[in-house]
Design a protein around this motif. Structure first.
Motif, PDB file in Angstrom:
ATOM      1  N   TRP A  72      13.274  34.807  29.432  1.00 41.23           N
ATOM      2  CA  TRP A  72      12.599  33.532  29.165  1.00 41.23           C
ATOM      3  C   TRP A  72      12.664  33.189  27.678  1.00 41.23           C
ATOM      4  N   THR A  73      12.478  34.171  26.825  1.00 40.59           N
ATOM      5  CA  THR A  73      12.515  33.934  25.382  1.00 40.59           C
ATOM      6  C   THR A  73      13.908  33.491  24.938  1.00 40.59           C
TER       7      THR A  73
ATOM      8  N   SER B  21      16.171  32.053  26.791  1.00 39.31           N
ATOM      9  CA  SER B  21      16.426  30.719  27.324  1.00 39.31           C
ATOM     10  C   SER B  21      15.729  29.656  26.481  1.00 39.31           C
ATOM     11  N   ARG B  22      14.508  29.973  26.044  1.00 36.84           N
ATOM     12  CA  ARG B  22      13.750  29.009  25.234  1.00 36.84           C
ATOM     13  C   ARG B  22      14.405  28.810  23.875  1.00 36.84           C
ATOM     14  N   ASP B  23      14.913  29.926  23.289  1.00 34.58           N
ATOM     15  CA  ASP B  23      15.572  29.821  21.976  1.00 34.58           C
ATOM     16  C   ASP B  23      16.832  28.958  22.050  1.00 34.58           C
TER      17      ASP B  23
ATOM     18  N   GLN C  14      17.252  26.539  23.996  1.00 28.68           N
ATOM     19  CA  GLN C  14      16.857  25.139  24.158  1.00 28.68           C
ATOM     20  C   GLN C  14      16.187  24.595  22.896  1.00 28.68           C
TER      21      GLN C  14
ATOM     22  N   GLY D 282       9.124  24.668  24.969  1.00 23.60           N
ATOM     23  CA  GLY D 282       8.357  25.513  25.902  1.00 23.60           C
ATOM     24  C   GLY D 282       7.673  24.697  26.958  1.00 23.60           C
TER      25      GLY D 282
END
Length: 248
Positions: free
Chosen positions: A228-229, A231-233, A235, A239
């Motif tokens: 998840w981290t 993927s967030r980075d 993007q 969040g």
């Protein structure tokens, strides 16, 4: 003679030992008497004394029997142990009856077994006693709808007890108890809440990841949090997908 008659009513209250003493003395007097009339009077008194002794003995025996019966009735009998019958099937499609099939191998051939049913408007209980040296009980409480107890019944087949519950209202039963219905409603509600929003294509994946994270072990949580981290980075730090706080 007058003396014997005067005290005859008093002798009824005498003890058996005292009457036995009287009887012994009467026998002595009879042996010593010379006149036939006196002998006859003494023999009559002897017969009355024997009858009084028998009355006392009968009363004593009756008191002992009553006391023994009272002690037996007042004794605390050991409670019977019942094994609960849990395996059963049911059919509520009929508009008139709910059929319940309770599994009990060999019950159809039992000859000395006692089966006692108990029906109320919202419950059924079947007690099986002295079957293969054991007692059994089957019960259902809080039935889905009311039944008619007087029109309900049971019968035995080879390996089962078939219970017929007469429905008060002519309608199909989807569940046999209110607890079953409540459990099904709760499950459906949970499934509806977890159903993804069709307007958001990513909602299904998000819900699946949330569930895996909440129910997974520590290794699973670390793996999901790391993915998840990353993927967030990628993007750019966004969040907005609403995942729970995750400790890496």
């Amino acid at each position: 003679i007058l003396l014997l008659n005067r005290f005859d009513h008093c002798r009824i209250a005498m003890s058996e030992a005292e009457l036995q003493s009287d009887l012994t003395e009467l026998e002595t007097l009879i042996s010593a008497s010379q006149r036939p009339r006196i002998r006859t009077l003494l023999q009559n008194e002897q017969a009355r004394t024997r009858e009084l002794i028998r009355d006392i003995q009968r009363k004593s025996a009756g008191d002992n029997t009553s006391s023994s019966a009272a002690n037996t009735n007042s004794a605390i009998l050991p409670a019977k142990h019942y094994k609960e019958l849990k395996s059963f099937a049911w059919d509520g499609e009929s508009m008139k009856f709910v059929k319940i099939y309770v599994n009990l191998k060999g019950i159809g051939s039992a000859t000395t077994t006692t089966i006692t049913p108990k029906f109320t408007a919202r419950s059924v209980e079947i007690r099986v006693e002295n079957f293969n040296s054991s007692n059994y009980i089957f019960s259902l409480n809080n039935l889905l709808q009311e039944i008619i107890p007087d029109s309900s019944s049971f019968k035995t087949k080879t390996d089962e007890i078939v219970i017929s519950l007469k429905k008060k209202d002519a309608q199909k039963w989807l569940f046999v108890t209110t607890a079953d219905k409540e459990a099904a409603d709760k499950k459906k509600k949970k499934e509806d809440e977890e159903k993804p929003d069709s307007s958001d294509p990513s909602a299904g994946i998000m819900n699946m990841m949330k569930k895996m994270y909440e129910e997974g072990d520590d290794d699973m949580k670390r793996t999901i949090a790391k993915a998840w981290t990353e993927s967030r980075d990628k993007q750019g730090g966004g969040g907005g997908m609403g995942m729970p706080d995750m400790d890496i």
